[in-house]
Motif scaffolding. Structure first.
Motif, PDB file in Angstrom:
ATOM      1  N   GLY A 145      -0.930   3.187   4.193  1.00 52.54           N
ATOM      2  CA  GLY A 145      -2.234   3.085   3.545  1.00 52.54           C
ATOM      3  C   GLY A 145      -2.668   4.284   2.718  1.00 52.54           C
ATOM      4  O   GLY A 145      -3.718   4.246   2.083  1.00 52.54           O
ATOM      5  N   GLU A 147      -2.698   6.706  -0.497  1.00 52.31           N
ATOM      6  CA  GLU A 147      -2.438   6.452  -1.910  1.00 52.31           C
ATOM      7  C   GLU A 147      -1.549   7.541  -2.491  1.00 52.31           C
ATOM      8  O   GLU A 147      -1.822   8.725  -2.337  1.00 52.31           O
ATOM      9  CB  GLU A 147      -3.747   6.378  -2.690  1.00 52.31           C
ATOM     10  CG  GLU A 147      -3.552   5.724  -4.039  1.00 52.31           C
ATOM     11  CD  GLU A 147      -4.866   5.447  -4.754  1.00 52.31           C
ATOM     12  OE1 GLU A 147      -4.844   5.441  -5.998  1.00 52.31           O
ATOM     13  OE2 GLU A 147      -5.888   5.254  -4.085  1.00 52.31           O
ATOM     14  N   ASN A 175      -0.398  -2.333  -2.407  1.00 52.00           N
ATOM     15  CA  ASN A 175      -1.589  -1.891  -1.654  1.00 52.00           C
ATOM     16  C   ASN A 175      -2.859  -2.043  -2.494  1.00 52.00           C
ATOM     17  O   ASN A 175      -3.857  -2.570  -2.034  1.00 52.00           O
ATOM     18  CB  ASN A 175      -1.463  -0.421  -1.228  1.00 52.00           C
ATOM     19  CG  ASN A 175      -0.477  -0.221  -0.091  1.00 52.00           C
ATOM     20  OD1 ASN A 175       0.046  -1.176   0.463  1.00 52.00           O
ATOM     21  ND2 ASN A 175      -0.219   1.021   0.244  1.00 52.00           N
ATOM     22  N   SER A 178      -3.720  -5.704  -3.088  1.00 52.25           N
ATOM     23  CA  SER A 178      -4.258  -6.384  -1.900  1.00 52.25           C
ATOM     24  C   SER A 178      -5.693  -5.944  -1.632  1.00 52.25           C
ATOM     25  O   SER A 178      -6.497  -6.721  -1.138  1.00 52.25           O
ATOM     26  CB  SER A 178      -3.377  -6.148  -0.676  1.00 52.25           C
ATOM     27  OG  SER A 178      -3.481  -4.823  -0.248  1.00 52.25           O
ATOM     28  N   GLU A 179      -6.023  -4.698  -1.986  1.00 54.10           N
ATOM     29  CA  GLU A 179      -7.412  -4.231  -1.849  1.00 54.10           C
ATOM     30  C   GLU A 179      -8.323  -4.990  -2.820  1.00 54.10           C
ATOM     31  O   GLU A 179      -9.426  -5.382  -2.474  1.00 54.10           O
ATOM     32  CB  GLU A 179      -7.509  -2.721  -2.118  1.00 54.10           C
ATOM     33  CG  GLU A 179      -7.090  -1.861  -0.947  1.00 54.10           C
ATOM     34  CD  GLU A 179      -7.813  -2.199   0.347  1.00 54.10           C
ATOM     35  OE1 GLU A 179      -9.061  -2.243   0.355  1.00 54.10           O
ATOM     36  OE2 GLU A 179      -7.133  -2.432   1.361  1.00 54.10           O
ATOM     37  N   LYS A 182      -8.765  -8.451  -1.499  1.00 50.91           N
ATOM     38  CA  LYS A 182      -9.661  -8.417  -0.348  1.00 50.91           C
ATOM     39  C   LYS A 182     -11.121  -8.339  -0.802  1.00 50.91           C
ATOM     40  O   LYS A 182     -11.971  -9.052  -0.309  1.00 50.91           O
ATOM     41  CB  LYS A 182      -9.313  -7.218   0.540  1.00 50.91           C
ATOM     42  CG  LYS A 182      -9.686  -7.448   1.998  1.00 50.91           C
ATOM     43  CD  LYS A 182      -9.563  -6.206   2.845  1.00 50.91           C
ATOM     44  CE  LYS A 182      -8.161  -5.665   2.918  1.00 50.91           C
ATOM     45  NZ  LYS A 182      -8.088  -4.422   3.686  1.00 50.91           N
ATOM     46  N   SER A 183     -11.388  -7.477  -1.780  1.00 53.05           N
ATOM     47  CA  SER A 183     -12.772  -7.318  -2.242  1.00 53.05           C
ATOM     48  C   SER A 183     -13.248  -8.575  -2.971  1.00 53.05           C
ATOM     49  O   SER A 183     -14.416  -8.939  -2.898  1.00 53.05           O
ATOM     50  CB  SER A 183     -12.927  -6.078  -3.120  1.00 53.05           C
ATOM     51  OG  SER A 183     -12.230  -6.235  -4.320  1.00 53.05           O
TER      52      SER A 183
END
Length: 190
Positions: A145, A147, A175, A178-179, A182-183
């Motif tokens: 996770g 960066e 990553n 996918s963030e 998700k948002s």
């Protein structure tokens, strides 16, 4: 099954049917997509552990089983495809080794800079295995996770480590995406 022969066979079929032209870059993205698919499989396995659907021990057993899938050689009857496939397979191995470190809770506390400098130093000294391990540690941090910094200094040399960093970059991209996903889902829920 974490990463099955069938899943790889699917990609082999796509690679076989793809026309590749290195000059125009045509068809090369099939290898990027194959690597991304592998990273997604790794992330899904991590999610399964977190959700307590499987134990860490079971996950490691699945990983060990899937390693055999990546050890096989394949003949595409095309030298360029064969070369690109081997490069991609090497990057998949970096992701796989990184996944093991994450599952075992052995993610390095060293900075990205320090690990990267170690990797380059080891490659310059001819310690390719050591350089590989340093890149795996970088990949594990990103898979866990963190960066990967965009402004990190990467030498403009023809080094193996530079090629391996594509795997780290691909994890980073997945990553970030996918963030974003998700948002967007959270926005839809509200």
């Amino acid at each position: 099954m974490f990463y099955s022969k069938e899943r790889l066979a699917n990609w082999l079929e796509r690679i076989n049917s793809e026309e590749i032209d290195i000059e125009t870059g045509k068809g090369i993205d099939v290898f990027d997509r194959m690597l991304e698919d592998y990273i997604i499989a790794c992330r899904n396995l991590m999610r399964s552990i977190k959700a307590r659907e499987i134990t860490k021990k079971e996950a490691i057993a699945l990983i060990n089983e899937s390693e055999k899938v990546l050890e096989k050689s394949f003949d595409f009857g095309d030298e360029l495809k064969g070369e690109l496939f081997e490069i991609t397979k090497e990057q998949m191995k970096i992701v796989l080794e990184a996944l093991k470190l994450v599952i075992e809770g052995k993610v390095s506390k060293k900075s990205f800079d320090k690990l990267l400098n170690e990797a380059f130093k080891k490659e310059h000294e001819g310690d390719i295995e050591g350089a590989f391990e340093s890149v795996v540690k970088i990949a594990a941090k990103v898979l866990a996770g963190e960066e990967f910094p965009e402004d990190i200094e990467i030498p403009d040399e023809d080094l193996i480590v530079v090629g391996w960093l594509d795997a780290v970059d691909a994890i980073n991209t997945i990553n970030v995406l996918s963030e974003i996903d998700k948002s967007e889902i959270e926005d839809d829920v509200e």
